[in-house]
Design a protein around this motif. Structure first.
Motif, mmCIF file in Angstrom:
data_model
loop_
_atom_site.group_PDB
_atom_site.id
_atom_site.type_symbol
_atom_site.label_atom_id
_atom_site.label_comp_id
_atom_site.label_asym_id
_atom_site.label_seq_id
_atom_site.Cartn_x
_atom_site.Cartn_y
_atom_site.Cartn_z
ATOM 1 N N LYS A 49 -10.439 18.882 -13.803
ATOM 2 C CA LYS A 49 -11.537 19.216 -14.530
ATOM 3 C C LYS A 49 -12.757 19.105 -13.662
ATOM 4 O O LYS A 49 -13.821 20.013 -13.834
ATOM 5 C CB LYS A 49 -11.453 18.080 -15.706
ATOM 6 N N THR A 50 -12.704 18.116 -12.862
ATOM 7 C CA THR A 50 -13.926 18.177 -11.778
ATOM 8 C C THR A 50 -14.270 19.430 -10.947
ATOM 9 O O THR A 50 -15.083 19.903 -10.747
ATOM 10 C CB THR A 50 -13.712 16.868 -11.057
ATOM 11 N N ASP A 70 -13.041 22.409 -11.791
ATOM 12 C CA ASP A 70 -13.459 23.601 -12.726
ATOM 13 C C ASP A 70 -14.825 23.476 -12.851
ATOM 14 O O ASP A 70 -15.586 24.686 -12.937
ATOM 15 C CB ASP A 70 -12.530 23.262 -14.149
ATOM 16 N N GLN A 71 -15.408 22.296 -13.333
ATOM 17 C CA GLN A 71 -16.797 22.033 -13.565
ATOM 18 C C GLN A 71 -17.646 22.290 -12.510
ATOM 19 O O GLN A 71 -18.876 22.949 -12.603
ATOM 20 C CB GLN A 71 -17.144 20.751 -13.997
ATOM 21 N N THR A 72 -17.304 22.204 -11.035
ATOM 22 C CA THR A 72 -18.108 22.538 -9.988
ATOM 23 C C THR A 72 -17.989 23.808 -9.586
ATOM 24 O O THR A 72 -18.797 24.481 -9.436
ATOM 25 C CB THR A 72 -17.278 21.490 -8.552
ATOM 26 N N TYR A 119 -17.673 26.281 -12.121
ATOM 27 C CA TYR A 119 -18.798 26.722 -13.150
ATOM 28 C C TYR A 119 -20.315 26.442 -12.738
ATOM 29 O O TYR A 119 -20.988 27.471 -12.965
ATOM 30 C CB TYR A 119 -18.598 26.115 -14.498
ATOM 31 N N SER A 120 -20.400 25.100 -12.276
ATOM 32 C CA SER A 120 -21.981 24.867 -11.659
ATOM 33 C C SER A 120 -22.180 25.900 -10.716
ATOM 34 O O SER A 120 -23.259 26.399 -10.483
ATOM 35 C CB SER A 120 -22.187 23.604 -11.329
#
Length: 174
Positions: free
Chosen positions: A26-27, A29-31, A33-34
């Protein structure tokens, strides 16, 4: 007595390991996306800065600036400037919104006349650059040495570009 793990201990350790893996995924994936979001913003800012630099240089080095409007109330800006990108002898620069809703920068040998039909010699003696696509509105306002470009693209916020005329002799009409 043998020292080994019980089945319960193995299940607990595997469960904890899987929970950690899910959080790491999840981390990451969020990175990702950012990073994609920041890359898009960076590209947008580069495009805006490039456009602003073109406006700045054309207006700052202008000998004369003439502003008129087309049928759709978009500005037609004619500039005689020393700022040339393609040919140092093509000192006439025209900004206008074409029929395909693109902001065009025409660098030409002769002054561009939107009322005359295009000729082969016009295309031989000019360069046409597409600066922005999907234009809803384009306007140039003049107040003394200050020139403000306003561009409204379809489905985007309005962009303002503030430019200043250097101390060269100028002619301006609104």
């Amino acid at each position: 007595m043998k020292k080994s793990f019980t089945l319960l201990e193995l299940l607990i350790s595997i469960t904890l390991f899987l929970i950690i893996i899910v959080f790491l995924y999840k981390t990451l994936d969020q990175t990702k996306y950012s990073n994609n979001l920041f890359v898009k913003k960076e590209e947008t800012l580069k495009e805006i800065n490039h456009l602003h630099n073109i406006f700045l240089e054309d207006v700052a080095e202008a000998l004369s600036i003439t502003i008129s409007a087309d049928k759709e109330k978009n500005s037609i800006v004619k500039i005689v400037t020393y700022n040339t990108y393609h040919n140092p002898f093509f000192t006439n620069v025209t900004y206008l919104v074409g029929t395909s809703k693109k902001l065009l920068r025409i660098e030409s040998l002769e002054v561009f006349n939107e009322l005359e039909p295009f000729t082969v010699s016009f295309f031989d003696n000019s360069y046409i650059d597409v600066l922005v696509e999907n234009i809803d509105y384009f306007e140039l306002k003049n107040s003394g040495i200050n020139y403000n470009f306003l561009i409204k693209e379809k489905d985007k916020e309005r962009e303002f570009f503030n430019t200043y005329k250097l101390g060269l002799k100028m002619k301006s009409s609104n």
